[in-house]
Motif scaffolding. Structure first.
Motif, mmCIF file in Angstrom:
data_model
loop_
_atom_site.group_PDB
_atom_site.id
_atom_site.type_symbol
_atom_site.label_atom_id
_atom_site.label_comp_id
_atom_site.label_asym_id
_atom_site.label_seq_id
_atom_site.Cartn_x
_atom_site.Cartn_y
_atom_site.Cartn_z
ATOM 1 N N VAL A 224 8.275 5.846 -4.276
ATOM 2 C CA VAL A 224 7.569 6.930 -3.588
ATOM 3 C C VAL A 224 6.386 6.366 -2.798
ATOM 4 O O VAL A 224 6.181 6.724 -1.624
ATOM 5 N N GLU A 225 5.609 5.504 -3.407
ATOM 6 C CA GLU A 225 4.452 4.917 -2.719
ATOM 7 C C GLU A 225 4.897 4.094 -1.507
ATOM 8 O O GLU A 225 4.285 4.162 -0.430
ATOM 9 N N ARG A 226 5.970 3.337 -1.680
ATOM 10 C CA ARG A 226 6.484 2.531 -0.568
ATOM 11 C C ARG A 226 6.990 3.429 0.558
ATOM 12 O O ARG A 226 6.806 3.131 1.742
ATOM 13 N N ALA A 227 7.621 4.548 0.183
ATOM 14 C CA ALA A 227 8.125 5.491 1.182
ATOM 15 C C ALA A 227 6.984 6.088 2.004
ATOM 16 O O ALA A 227 7.086 6.231 3.229
ATOM 17 N N ILE A 228 5.887 6.421 1.343
ATOM 18 C CA ILE A 228 4.727 6.986 2.054
ATOM 19 C C ILE A 228 4.171 5.974 3.050
ATOM 20 O O ILE A 228 3.873 6.314 4.212
ATOM 21 N N ARG A 229 4.030 4.737 2.638
ATOM 22 C CA ARG A 229 3.502 3.703 3.543
ATOM 23 C C ARG A 229 4.435 3.509 4.748
ATOM 24 O O ARG A 229 3.978 3.395 5.893
ATOM 25 N N TYR A 230 5.729 3.453 4.478
ATOM 26 C CA TYR A 230 6.696 3.261 5.556
ATOM 27 C C TYR A 230 6.682 4.471 6.493
ATOM 28 O O TYR A 230 6.794 4.325 7.723
ATOM 29 N N ALA A 231 6.550 5.667 5.932
ATOM 30 C CA ALA A 231 6.514 6.886 6.729
ATOM 31 C C ALA A 231 5.339 6.886 7.694
ATOM 32 O O ALA A 231 5.462 7.331 8.850
ATOM 33 N N GLN A 232 4.196 6.399 7.258
ATOM 34 C CA GLN A 232 3.025 6.343 8.130
ATOM 35 C C GLN A 232 3.276 5.433 9.324
ATOM 36 O O GLN A 232 2.932 5.773 10.461
ATOM 37 N N ASP A 233 3.885 4.275 9.066
ATOM 38 C CA ASP A 233 4.197 3.346 10.160
ATOM 39 C C ASP A 233 5.170 3.976 11.155
ATOM 40 O O ASP A 233 4.975 3.894 12.377
ATOM 41 N N GLN A 234 6.201 4.629 10.640
ATOM 42 C CA GLN A 234 7.227 5.211 11.497
ATOM 43 C C GLN A 234 6.704 6.415 12.281
ATOM 44 O O GLN A 234 7.078 6.629 13.435
ATOM 45 N N ALA A 235 5.856 7.202 11.667
ATOM 46 C CA ALA A 235 5.282 8.360 12.354
ATOM 47 C C ALA A 235 4.467 7.913 13.561
ATOM 48 O O ALA A 235 4.534 8.515 14.646
ATOM 49 N N GLU B 196 -1.044 10.988 -7.502
ATOM 50 C CA GLU B 196 -1.869 11.636 -6.494
ATOM 51 C C GLU B 196 -1.820 10.829 -5.205
ATOM 52 O O GLU B 196 -1.983 9.606 -5.218
ATOM 53 N N ILE B 197 -1.597 11.528 -4.075
ATOM 54 C CA ILE B 197 -1.462 10.896 -2.770
ATOM 55 C C ILE B 197 -2.573 11.430 -1.863
ATOM 56 O O ILE B 197 -2.523 12.581 -1.422
ATOM 57 N N PRO B 198 -3.605 10.629 -1.581
ATOM 58 C CA PRO B 198 -4.712 11.094 -0.734
ATOM 59 C C PRO B 198 -4.266 11.328 0.710
ATOM 60 O O PRO B 198 -3.299 10.713 1.181
ATOM 61 N N ALA B 199 -4.967 12.196 1.417
ATOM 62 C CA ALA B 199 -4.608 12.539 2.792
ATOM 63 C C ALA B 199 -4.915 11.412 3.781
ATOM 64 O O ALA B 199 -4.180 11.227 4.755
ATOM 65 N N ILE C 62 3.867 13.597 7.023
ATOM 66 C CA ILE C 62 3.044 12.512 7.541
ATOM 67 C C ILE C 62 3.024 12.630 9.066
ATOM 68 O O ILE C 62 4.078 12.808 9.698
ATOM 69 N N TYR C 63 1.860 12.521 9.686
ATOM 70 C CA TYR C 63 1.682 12.821 11.106
ATOM 71 C C TYR C 63 1.445 11.552 11.941
ATOM 72 O O TYR C 63 1.016 10.523 11.413
ATOM 73 N N PRO C 64 1.704 11.629 13.248
ATOM 74 C CA PRO C 64 1.562 10.447 14.115
ATOM 75 C C PRO C 64 0.163 9.830 14.128
ATOM 76 O O PRO C 64 0.013 8.642 14.368
ATOM 77 N N ASN C 65 -0.860 10.643 13.871
ATOM 78 C CA ASN C 65 -2.229 10.121 13.896
ATOM 79 C C ASN C 65 -2.606 9.377 12.613
ATOM 80 O O ASN C 65 -3.749 8.942 12.458
ATOM 81 N N GLY C 66 -1.650 9.240 11.685
ATOM 82 C CA GLY C 66 -1.910 8.510 10.447
ATOM 83 C C GLY C 66 -2.294 9.396 9.279
ATOM 84 O O GLY C 66 -2.316 8.942 8.127
ATOM 85 N N GLU C 67 -2.608 10.657 9.576
ATOM 86 C CA GLU C 67 -2.959 11.587 8.500
ATOM 87 C C GLU C 67 -1.687 12.048 7.798
ATOM 88 O O GLU C 67 -0.598 12.054 8.358
ATOM 89 N N LYS C 68 -1.846 12.485 6.545
ATOM 90 C CA LYS C 68 -0.724 13.041 5.799
ATOM 91 C C LYS C 68 -1.231 14.149 4.886
ATOM 92 O O LYS C 68 -2.450 14.292 4.682
ATOM 93 N N ASP C 69 -0.319 14.937 4.366
ATOM 94 C CA ASP C 69 -0.709 15.962 3.405
ATOM 95 C C ASP C 69 -1.250 15.299 2.150
ATOM 96 O O ASP C 69 -0.607 14.390 1.597
ATOM 97 N N GLY C 70 -2.417 15.744 1.687
ATOM 98 C CA GLY C 70 -2.820 15.344 0.353
ATOM 99 C C GLY C 70 -1.831 15.968 -0.624
ATOM 100 O O GLY C 70 -1.426 17.124 -0.446
ATOM 101 N N ALA C 71 -1.401 15.222 -1.619
ATOM 102 C CA ALA C 71 -0.326 15.740 -2.469
ATOM 103 C C ALA C 71 -0.426 15.203 -3.886
ATOM 104 O O ALA C 71 -1.103 14.205 -4.165
ATOM 105 N N ILE C 72 0.265 15.904 -4.779
ATOM 106 C CA ILE C 72 0.447 15.434 -6.152
ATOM 107 C C ILE C 72 1.906 15.650 -6.518
ATOM 108 O O ILE C 72 2.465 16.722 -6.263
#
Length: 234
Positions: free
Chosen positions: A52-63, A191-194, A168-178
């Motif tokens: 999950v953590e790896r997916a979030i990081r990859y998603a930010q790059d792709q966005a 916990e996933i910070p925004a 996850i948005y193009p500007n690098g921001e994402k939903d804060g989530a749990i």
């Protein structure tokens, strides 16, 4: 009355060395199996959390690279449960908020609400495609683990069914989530910070008293609610 030594000794016969060894061996085996089961369950949980953590990081790059919204999409009602990375439209897309759309529908039956939510979900899903560069097939949650639910900063409820997602948005921001997971032995929150990738994990052990008194799903949900409230208050 006078008792002979023979009578006294026959009434207090102790365990033989062989019997003691058998008992010690059985206890050792039970302990080893319990520890092995806990370690096996924890290993599956750790692998899933890392994915999950790896997916979030990859998603930010792709966005950022694609200039589109990417989401981590959870499928809570499938067997086994699954999650996947998906890319969609640009940042002009309005993220749907389930709880707001359904607030006026509380008087409907569960079946009617489910039908409406499924229809809404299909409309949203039609705008997203799998990000196969990350993983060609959906990631399946191991049998020893379940996703209890997902909470995000754009929802005002903890979602335990249907298909919640973290955007996850193009500007690098994402939903804060749990995201909260449960096994037979513990409940784990991620916990996933925004604005950062300082992921935080919290582990809560399920006591034997709880297992004896309640069903495991009830225990999971009760502990998850406490963790969500703690996250929301921070």
């Amino acid at each position: 009355m006078i008792f002979s030594k023979k009578h006294i000794s026959s009434g207090h016969k102790g365990f033989s060395l062989l019997e003691i060894l058998v008992v010690v061996t059985i206890v050792s085996l039970i302990t080893a199996l319990t520890i092995s089961s806990l370690n096996f369950s924890r290993e599956h949980a750790e692998d899933t959390l890392r994915t999950v953590e790896r997916a979030i990081r990859y998603a930010q790059d792709q966005a950022a690279l694609r200039n589109v919204i990417v989401r981590l999409h959870f499928y809570l009602n499938t067997q086994p449960q699954q999650f996947a990375l998906e890319f969609g439209p640009d940042d002009n897309f309005v993220i749907p908020v389930k709880s707001i759309q359904l607030k006026s529908l509380y008087d409907l039956s569960d079946e009617d609400r489910k039908e409406i939510e499924n229809k809404r979900q299909k409309e949203v899903n039609s705008k997203f495609r799998p990000l196969v560069e990350f993983q060609k097939e959906n990631f399946e949650i191991p049998e020893t683990l379940r996703i209890i639910g997902v909470g995000t900063s754009i929802q005002d409820e903890f979602v335990t069914d249907f298909d919640p997602a973290i955007y996850i948005y193009p500007n690098g921001e994402k939903d804060g989530a749990i995201v909260i997971f449960g096994s037979e032995d513990e409940v784990i929150s991620l916990e996933i910070p925004a604005f950062t990738n300082d992921f935080k994990r919290e582990y809560k052990t399920i006591s034997e008293e709880d297992v004896d008194a309640r069903e495991i799903y009830e225990i999971h949900e009760s502990m998850a609610i406490d963790l969500v409230k703690k996250w929301q208050s921070n």
